[in-house]
Scaffold this motif. Sequence first.
Motif, mmCIF file in Angstrom:
data_model
loop_
_atom_site.group_PDB
_atom_site.id
_atom_site.type_symbol
_atom_site.label_atom_id
_atom_site.label_comp_id
_atom_site.label_asym_id
_atom_site.label_seq_id
_atom_site.Cartn_x
_atom_site.Cartn_y
_atom_site.Cartn_z
ATOM 1 N N PRO A 97 0.818 -1.222 0.000
ATOM 2 C CA PRO A 97 0.000 0.000 0.000
ATOM 3 C C PRO A 97 0.854 1.275 0.000
ATOM 4 O O PRO A 97 0.505 2.251 -0.662
ATOM 5 C CB PRO A 97 -0.817 -0.123 1.290
ATOM 6 N N GLU A 98 1.986 1.260 0.700
ATOM 7 C CA GLU A 98 2.854 2.436 0.725
ATOM 8 C C GLU A 98 3.469 2.712 -0.654
ATOM 9 O O GLU A 98 3.495 3.850 -1.115
ATOM 10 C CB GLU A 98 3.971 2.248 1.755
ATOM 11 N N LEU A 99 3.954 1.661 -1.314
ATOM 12 C CA LEU A 99 4.531 1.828 -2.652
ATOM 13 C C LEU A 99 3.476 2.341 -3.627
ATOM 14 O O LEU A 99 3.730 3.260 -4.404
ATOM 15 C CB LEU A 99 5.125 0.512 -3.165
ATOM 16 N N TRP A 100 2.274 1.778 -3.583
ATOM 17 C CA TRP A 100 1.208 2.206 -4.490
ATOM 18 C C TRP A 100 0.839 3.671 -4.243
ATOM 19 O O TRP A 100 0.614 4.424 -5.188
ATOM 20 C CB TRP A 100 -0.007 1.298 -4.363
ATOM 21 N N ALA A 101 0.803 4.090 -2.979
ATOM 22 C CA ALA A 101 0.501 5.491 -2.663
ATOM 23 C C ALA A 101 1.564 6.408 -3.264
ATOM 24 O O ALA A 101 1.245 7.480 -3.786
ATOM 25 C CB ALA A 101 0.408 5.680 -1.155
ATOM 26 N N GLN A 102 2.823 5.992 -3.216
ATOM 27 C CA GLN A 102 3.895 6.796 -3.794
ATOM 28 C C GLN A 102 3.790 6.839 -5.320
ATOM 29 O O GLN A 102 3.998 7.896 -5.933
ATOM 30 C CB GLN A 102 5.255 6.257 -3.359
ATOM 31 N N VAL A 103 3.446 5.722 -5.931
ATOM 32 C CA VAL A 103 3.248 5.690 -7.385
ATOM 33 C C VAL A 103 2.117 6.647 -7.759
ATOM 34 O O VAL A 103 2.206 7.368 -8.757
ATOM 35 C CB VAL A 103 2.964 4.259 -7.892
ATOM 36 N N ARG A 104 1.081 6.705 -6.946
ATOM 37 C CA ARG A 104 -0.056 7.597 -7.218
ATOM 38 C C ARG A 104 0.352 9.066 -7.132
ATOM 39 O O ARG A 104 -0.163 9.908 -7.873
ATOM 40 C CB ARG A 104 -1.207 7.321 -6.249
ATOM 41 N N VAL A 105 1.278 9.399 -6.222
ATOM 42 C CA VAL A 105 1.771 10.778 -6.134
ATOM 43 C C VAL A 105 2.514 11.135 -7.419
ATOM 44 O O VAL A 105 2.317 12.214 -7.998
ATOM 45 C CB VAL A 105 2.675 10.966 -4.895
ATOM 46 N N ILE A 106 3.353 10.224 -7.883
ATOM 47 C CA ILE A 106 4.088 10.452 -9.134
ATOM 48 C C ILE A 106 3.113 10.576 -10.295
ATOM 49 O O ILE A 106 3.237 11.469 -11.136
ATOM 50 C CB ILE A 106 5.112 9.321 -9.365
ATOM 51 N N GLU A 107 2.124 9.680 -10.335
ATOM 52 C CA GLU A 107 1.099 9.726 -11.387
ATOM 53 C C GLU A 107 0.377 11.067 -11.385
ATOM 54 O O GLU A 107 0.140 11.663 -12.439
ATOM 55 C CB GLU A 107 0.093 8.592 -11.172
ATOM 56 N N SER A 108 0.036 11.563 -10.216
ATOM 57 C CA SER A 108 -0.684 12.830 -10.100
ATOM 58 C C SER A 108 0.114 13.988 -10.698
ATOM 59 O O SER A 108 -0.431 14.808 -11.456
ATOM 60 C CB SER A 108 -0.989 13.095 -8.622
ATOM 61 N N ALA A 109 1.390 14.052 -10.383
ATOM 62 C CA ALA A 109 2.225 15.127 -10.927
ATOM 63 C C ALA A 109 2.433 14.961 -12.423
ATOM 64 O O ALA A 109 2.430 15.944 -13.173
ATOM 65 C CB ALA A 109 3.564 15.156 -10.196
ATOM 66 N N ALA A 110 2.599 13.714 -12.873
ATOM 67 C CA ALA A 110 2.757 13.474 -14.312
ATOM 68 C C ALA A 110 1.481 13.854 -15.050
ATOM 69 O O ALA A 110 1.530 14.493 -16.114
ATOM 70 C CB ALA A 110 3.092 12.008 -14.565
ATOM 71 N N ARG A 111 0.322 13.503 -14.484
ATOM 72 C CA ARG A 111 -0.961 13.837 -15.113
ATOM 73 C C ARG A 111 -1.122 15.345 -15.242
ATOM 74 O O ARG A 111 -1.522 15.863 -16.293
ATOM 75 C CB ARG A 111 -2.117 13.242 -14.306
ATOM 76 N N ALA A 112 -0.775 16.073 -14.195
ATOM 77 C CA ALA A 112 -0.887 17.533 -14.243
ATOM 78 C C ALA A 112 0.014 18.108 -15.332
ATOM 79 O O ALA A 112 -0.392 18.977 -16.106
ATOM 80 C CB ALA A 112 -0.557 18.134 -12.884
ATOM 81 N N ALA A 113 1.239 17.606 -15.414
ATOM 82 C CA ALA A 113 2.177 18.108 -16.432
ATOM 83 C C ALA A 113 1.709 17.732 -17.839
ATOM 84 O O ALA A 113 1.763 18.558 -18.751
ATOM 85 C CB ALA A 113 3.575 17.556 -16.176
ATOM 86 N N LEU A 114 1.234 16.514 -18.019
ATOM 87 C CA LEU A 114 0.767 16.076 -19.345
ATOM 88 C C LEU A 114 -0.456 16.867 -19.796
ATOM 89 O O LEU A 114 -0.633 17.110 -20.985
ATOM 90 C CB LEU A 114 0.434 14.581 -19.326
ATOM 91 N N ASN A 115 -1.289 17.278 -18.836
ATOM 92 C CA ASN A 115 -2.496 18.014 -19.165
ATOM 93 C C ASN A 115 -2.288 19.527 -19.117
ATOM 94 O O ASN A 115 -3.230 20.299 -19.266
ATOM 95 C CB ASN A 115 -3.644 17.612 -18.232
ATOM 96 N N GLY A 116 -1.039 19.954 -18.909
ATOM 97 C CA GLY A 116 -0.731 21.377 -18.916
ATOM 98 C C GLY A 116 -1.290 22.150 -17.750
ATOM 99 O O GLY A 116 -1.565 23.337 -17.844
#
Length: 117
Positions: A97-116
């Motif tokens: 669960p801790e690793l997945w939560a960290q992956v989700r943080v990375i995903e969130s920042a990547a999503r924001a950057a990809l969507n401008g």
Amino acid sequence: MKWAGRAWATGAAGPAEDSDGALADARRWGLDLSIEDLRPESDDGLWPEHLAAFEAFLEVASQWRIIPRQAAAPYYAGLDFGAAEAGLRLAGVTVTPELWAQVRVIESAARAALNGV
């Protein structure tokens, strides 16, 4: 970890370029800078304890749910969790669960950057 997501999405982890006009801005203000001055002192923007999460993210970084839009750039909704789970399992990554939560943080920042955002 957000840095990792933005860096992945924007290519900021690569070599420094003056794509944002930083050198021109510096000259305008009387500063004598070179492209070397724009390079970070270290290209490792991750703390060691977050490296496993970034490596896990990279294993499934192609598993985005992308929504096409007419007359607009596509919208990156996020990782396809089913495909991400399968990709991580097949890569031999033990997901806690801790690793997945960290992956989700990375995903969130990547999503924001990809969507401008």
